[in-house]
Scaffold this motif. Structure first.
Motif, mmCIF file in Angstrom:
data_model
loop_
_atom_site.group_PDB
_atom_site.id
_atom_site.type_symbol
_atom_site.label_atom_id
_atom_site.label_comp_id
_atom_site.label_asym_id
_atom_site.label_seq_id
_atom_site.Cartn_x
_atom_site.Cartn_y
_atom_site.Cartn_z
ATOM 1 N N VAL A 44 95.868 -36.775 -106.245
ATOM 2 C CA VAL A 44 96.767 -36.522 -105.090
ATOM 3 C C VAL A 44 97.534 -35.358 -104.859
ATOM 4 O O VAL A 44 97.485 -34.613 -103.945
ATOM 5 C CB VAL A 44 97.419 -37.844 -104.548
ATOM 6 C CG1 VAL A 44 98.489 -37.468 -103.324
ATOM 7 C CG2 VAL A 44 96.709 -39.046 -104.188
ATOM 8 N N ASP A 45 97.916 -34.875 -105.882
ATOM 9 C CA ASP A 45 98.830 -33.464 -106.245
ATOM 10 C C ASP A 45 97.953 -32.492 -106.093
ATOM 11 O O ASP A 45 98.155 -31.428 -105.307
ATOM 12 C CB ASP A 45 99.368 -33.353 -107.645
ATOM 13 C CG ASP A 45 100.772 -34.449 -107.583
ATOM 14 O OD1 ASP A 45 101.136 -34.750 -106.679
ATOM 15 O OD2 ASP A 45 101.361 -34.599 -108.647
ATOM 16 N N LYS B 185 98.618 -27.616 -98.193
ATOM 17 C CA LYS B 185 99.885 -27.715 -98.012
ATOM 18 C C LYS B 185 100.465 -26.470 -97.012
ATOM 19 O O LYS B 185 101.588 -26.406 -96.600
ATOM 20 C CB LYS B 185 100.801 -27.745 -99.367
ATOM 21 C CG LYS B 185 100.953 -26.312 -100.209
ATOM 22 C CD LYS B 185 101.419 -26.863 -101.542
ATOM 23 C CE LYS B 185 101.131 -25.598 -102.461
ATOM 24 N NZ LYS B 185 102.040 -25.958 -103.905
ATOM 25 N N ARG C 43 101.946 -37.315 -99.612
ATOM 26 C CA ARG C 43 101.555 -37.852 -100.976
ATOM 27 C C ARG C 43 101.989 -39.385 -101.263
ATOM 28 O O ARG C 43 101.319 -39.971 -101.671
ATOM 29 C CB ARG C 43 102.068 -36.967 -102.136
ATOM 30 C CG ARG C 43 101.134 -35.619 -102.256
ATOM 31 C CD ARG C 43 101.794 -34.700 -103.281
ATOM 32 N NE ARG C 43 102.998 -34.263 -102.976
ATOM 33 C CZ ARG C 43 103.607 -33.270 -103.896
ATOM 34 N NH1 ARG C 43 103.232 -32.834 -104.981
ATOM 35 N NH2 ARG C 43 105.083 -32.819 -103.327
ATOM 36 N N GLY D 283 97.859 -35.542 -94.012
ATOM 37 C CA GLY D 283 98.876 -34.508 -93.756
ATOM 38 C C GLY D 283 99.411 -34.176 -92.227
ATOM 39 O O GLY D 283 100.482 -33.680 -92.023
ATOM 40 N N ASP E 172 103.862 -33.129 -96.480
ATOM 41 C CA ASP E 172 103.635 -33.739 -97.556
ATOM 42 C C ASP E 172 103.829 -35.322 -97.167
ATOM 43 O O ASP E 172 104.724 -35.954 -97.268
ATOM 44 C CB ASP E 172 105.000 -33.540 -98.452
ATOM 45 C CG ASP E 172 104.753 -33.780 -99.865
ATOM 46 O OD1 ASP E 172 103.797 -34.642 -100.284
ATOM 47 O OD2 ASP E 172 105.483 -33.507 -100.867
ATOM 48 N N TYR F 299 97.043 -32.314 -102.257
ATOM 49 C CA TYR F 299 97.927 -31.672 -101.624
ATOM 50 C C TYR F 299 98.080 -30.190 -101.758
ATOM 51 O O TYR F 299 98.693 -29.413 -100.855
ATOM 52 C CB TYR F 299 99.248 -32.338 -102.008
ATOM 53 C CG TYR F 299 100.490 -31.662 -101.066
ATOM 54 C CD1 TYR F 299 100.799 -32.027 -99.572
ATOM 55 C CD2 TYR F 299 101.611 -31.221 -101.770
ATOM 56 C CE1 TYR F 299 101.748 -31.369 -99.014
ATOM 57 C CE2 TYR F 299 102.844 -30.430 -101.228
ATOM 58 C CZ TYR F 299 102.607 -30.626 -99.674
ATOM 59 O OH TYR F 299 103.890 -30.164 -99.143
ATOM 60 N N ASP F 300 98.017 -29.664 -103.027
ATOM 61 C CA ASP F 300 98.056 -28.415 -103.064
ATOM 62 C C ASP F 300 97.048 -27.466 -102.347
ATOM 63 O O ASP F 300 97.608 -26.187 -102.076
ATOM 64 C CB ASP F 300 97.895 -27.980 -104.674
ATOM 65 C CG ASP F 300 99.104 -28.522 -105.524
ATOM 66 O OD1 ASP F 300 100.202 -28.517 -104.928
ATOM 67 O OD2 ASP F 300 98.967 -28.473 -106.805
ATOM 68 N N SER G 9 93.937 -35.944 -97.823
ATOM 69 C CA SER G 9 94.928 -34.803 -98.045
ATOM 70 C C SER G 9 95.263 -34.353 -96.762
ATOM 71 O O SER G 9 96.451 -34.439 -96.307
ATOM 72 C CB SER G 9 95.019 -34.127 -99.003
ATOM 73 O OG SER G 9 94.934 -34.699 -100.386
#
Length: 696
Positions: free
Chosen positions: A511-512, A519, A528, A473, A526, A515-516, A469
């Motif tokens: 993946v969420d 981020k 994702r 990113g 983002d 990312y959290d 991630s």
């Protein structure tokens, strides 16, 4: 025809490169001589590689290459001949450059599709083997995969050449005859050197076929890399068994000691039992990396205080002095390991956590301390999702990277995670926490073991998800064959854990979560969607390696399965469907339906049975109504093969529909109803996979 021997006798070659150099040298010589027509169909090639020599033996080699008929295109007729049909200066120059002395009348004319060309057909005389070997030797040497080139002066004191190591002798024999070949300022002869300590003076090789035996008998050199490799492996394993144990024989170590010895002799030695208090991974790594020893474990897998070493000396005292000397050397190494271990245990892992603030992880992603907090957050959420102990997962994530600050891992980076487990146990951490610290790096490579507990899985997934991630990113995705952060390996590790540990979690959810955690880092975008596509590519690679076709994989991935766990069953169903007689027609029809629906911009509702006019559309609707509940029931149970099998009876009504029914009727309501029927059929057919992807 007789055998050809070529040997370069050198100073000590780099051991880690020897095998590859040996194979490349032999392969290069063979390729060049074959291209020059010196070899026959019965030619056999044997590569030799020892610490101070690269050699190759080829059987059935011609003393002279055969004459060869050849055709040489010269110049266009309009360029080569003047109005009187005589040779122009351009033609004369071209023929002279090619060594062709023919008269103009002997030249032929051929069209190349654009121009009429002057062509010479003749016989190219064969050349002596010495000339061919000279070409082959120079080409092979120039193409060797040398890890680091060495420059050195020749005997004339003026010429500087470059090679992997200085060459001392050049031996080139065709049968018993020396060929007139030169390389690195050396004239080929029949002399070479034997073992540095067991022989004195030079050895005159009598003939090519006797090279290996003569070098062994007179020179105390086993020239064959493969033979030394097999001898060392066999002897080490037999000696370990005689001790009541089992030798640890890593392939890389076996290759290296094979490359270090030309006359391998195996000896046994030992060290004091007190060192066994140190974790055996430390001792084994010390022996393997620093001393090139083979460690021995007992029948229970515990390290013994005995080891085996490979020497190139056949000692008169049976190896007593060699064994005792190596015991003294290893004692010092193990004492260092014990010191590191004892010192590291004076400080708890928890007390070292703040030290991670001084370790940069990535200049755009912060320190290791900041990364640990992100991994900790991901691990807690993943653990909750998996039903694992959240507190233990978070604790393991917090301590997982701390052993990077220890003396032992500083000396042996390969022990990261392993030492963390030992130190965590010493500190009184929970068993699952300590184990997760070790296992969170797994799988480290293809075929490596997976984490064994849910806590370990949660931390391992968190570690890899944070890496993926964060780096995605900031735009550090792999490009081409470049993958400096091993992101492909991380992604495959995630997929293996999901599949092989049967974790019913969607990749998109993971993946969420990843990312959290990243981020809020400045500069992180983002990514994702890109990361999910990256995972999809890895899924394609993974299942292609298992024998599935690109079409089959694309068909399954096109319907976005809820979890990776569903992919294998769906692929098996698609393969079973493809074997059905109706498959080709149904796949083609599915593709046709998809194309029709894509072209329509109408808003479709439910199918109105009252608006079905043609017998064919009524029959298709009836068949669809009949099969839908059966398909739904099978799909709900995950019986994907049954779902696709149930579609087989749809072939006849589908075929009849397209034969008899005009879908795009002028009547708008009729058209919308028929499109709605096709949309409903399309949805029913494509629950397991997008069948149109299987159409040719």
């Amino acid at each position: 025809m007789t055998s050809l021997l070529i040997e370069l006798q050198t100073e000590e070659l780099p051991p880690k490169a020897l095998k590859k150099l040996s194979e490349a040298f032999a392969g290069g010589v063979q390729k060049s001589l074959a291209a020059q027509n010196f070899l026959s169909e019965t030619t056999k090639v044997t590569a030799y590689g020892a610490p101070r020599r690269l050699a190759v033996l080829l059987t059935d080699v011609l003393a002279k290459s055969p004459d060869q008929a050849f055709k040489q295109k010269l110049v266009p007729v309009r360029v080569g001949l003047n109005a009187e049909g005589e040779a122009t200066p351009a033609l004369v120059k071209k023929m002279a450059a090619l060594g062709i002395t023919a008269d103009v009348s002997e030249l032929k004319r051929e069209s190349d599709g654009k121009n009429e060309q002057l062509v010479y057909e003749g016989i190219r005389a064969g050349v002596d083997l010495a000339q061919g070997v000279q070409v082959a030797l120079e080409a092979s040497v120039a193409a060797l995969p040398i890890p680091k080139v060495m420059h050195y002066q020749l005997a004339d004191g003026e010429t500087t050449v470059e090679f992997v190591r200085p060459v001392k002798h050049l031996t080139v024999l065709h049968g018993a005859d020396v060929l007139s070949v030169k390389l690195f300022g050396l004239d080929a002869d029949r002399q070479t050197s034997g073992h540095r300590f067991h022989t004195t003076g030079l050895i005159a090789i009598a003939d090519a076929d006797g090279y290996e035996a003569q070098l062994r008998n007179e020179g105390k050199v086993v020239a064959s890399f493969e033979e030394r490799h097999a001898l060392i492996e066999k002897t080490v394993k037999e000696m370990a068994q005689a001790m009541g144990g089992e030798a640890i024989v890593p392939a890389s170590l076996l290759d290296e000691v094979t490359a270090l010895t030309e006359w391998p002799v195996i000896y046994e030695s030992s060290f004091e039992e007190e060192f066994l208090e140190v974790p055996q991974e430390c001792l084994i790594l010390t022996m393997q990396e620093n001393q090139k020893y083979f460690a021995v474990t007992d029948k229970n897998g515990r390290l013994m205080n005995r080891f085996l070493l490979v020497s190139h000396l056949e000692a008169k005292d049976g190896g007593v002095a060699i064994s005792s000397g190596n015991a003294r050397v290893v004692r010092a190494r193990l004492a260092d390991a014990k010191f590191f271990y004892d010192q590291d245990r004076l400080t708890t892992l928890e007390s070292r956590v703040d030290g991670l603030k001084n370790v940069v992880y990535h200049n755009k992603l912060g320190t290791q301390a900041e990364r640990v907090e992100r991994v900790k957050a991901i691990a807690a959420r993943v653990a909750e999702r998996l039903g694992a102990d959240v507190e233990k997962a978070a604790r393991a994530a917090q301590l997982a990277k701390v052993d990077l600050l220890t003396l032992m891992v500083g000396e042996f980076p390969e022990l990261q995670g392993i030492m963390g487990e030992y130190y965590a146990k010493h500190d009184g951490e929970a068993e699952e926490v300590a184990l997760a610290i070790r296992e969170h790096y797994q799988p480290r490579f293809a075929g490596d073991e997976l984490p064994s507990t849910m806590v370990s899985l949660a931390v391992a997934l968190a570690d890899k998800l944070e890496t993926l991630s964060g780096l995605f990113g900031i735009g550090q995705m792999p490009t081409g064959d470049k993958d400096p952060f091993a992101l492909r390996r991380h992604a495959l590790g995630v997929l293996r854990m999901l599949l092989e540990r049967k974790l019913d979690v969607a990749l998109s959810e993971l993946v969420d979560i990843g990312y959290d955690a990243v981020k809020d880092i400045a500069g992180v975008k983002d990514a994702r969607a890109e990361l999910l596509n990256f995972f999809a590519d890895r899924v394609r690679v993974m299942f292609k390696d298992q024998g599935y076709s690109a079409q089959e994989i694309d068909a399954v991935l096109a319907v976005n399965p809820a979890t990776v766990l569903e992919v294998p069953a769906r692929l098996q169903a698609v393969r079973a469907f493809a074997a059905m007689a109706e498959a080709e027609t149904l796949a083609a029809a599915n593709k046709r339906i998809g194309n029709i629906l894509k072209k329509s911009d109408l808003t479709l509702g439910d199918v109105e049975e009252a608006r079905l006019v043609e017998d064919a559309e009524k029959a298709l609707f009836a068949a669809l109504v009949d099969v839908e509940p059966k398909v739904a029931a099978a799909y709900a149970q995950g019986a994907y093969t049954e779902v696709l099998t149930l579609l087989a009876p749809m072939k006849a009504p589908v075929d009849q529909f397209f034969e008899d029914v005009m879908v795009n009727a002028e009547d708008l309501d009729l058209r919308k109803n028929r499109l709605a029927l096709l949309a409903r059929l399309h949805a029913t057919m494509n629950q397991v996979a997008e069948l149109s992807r299987l159409a040719n």
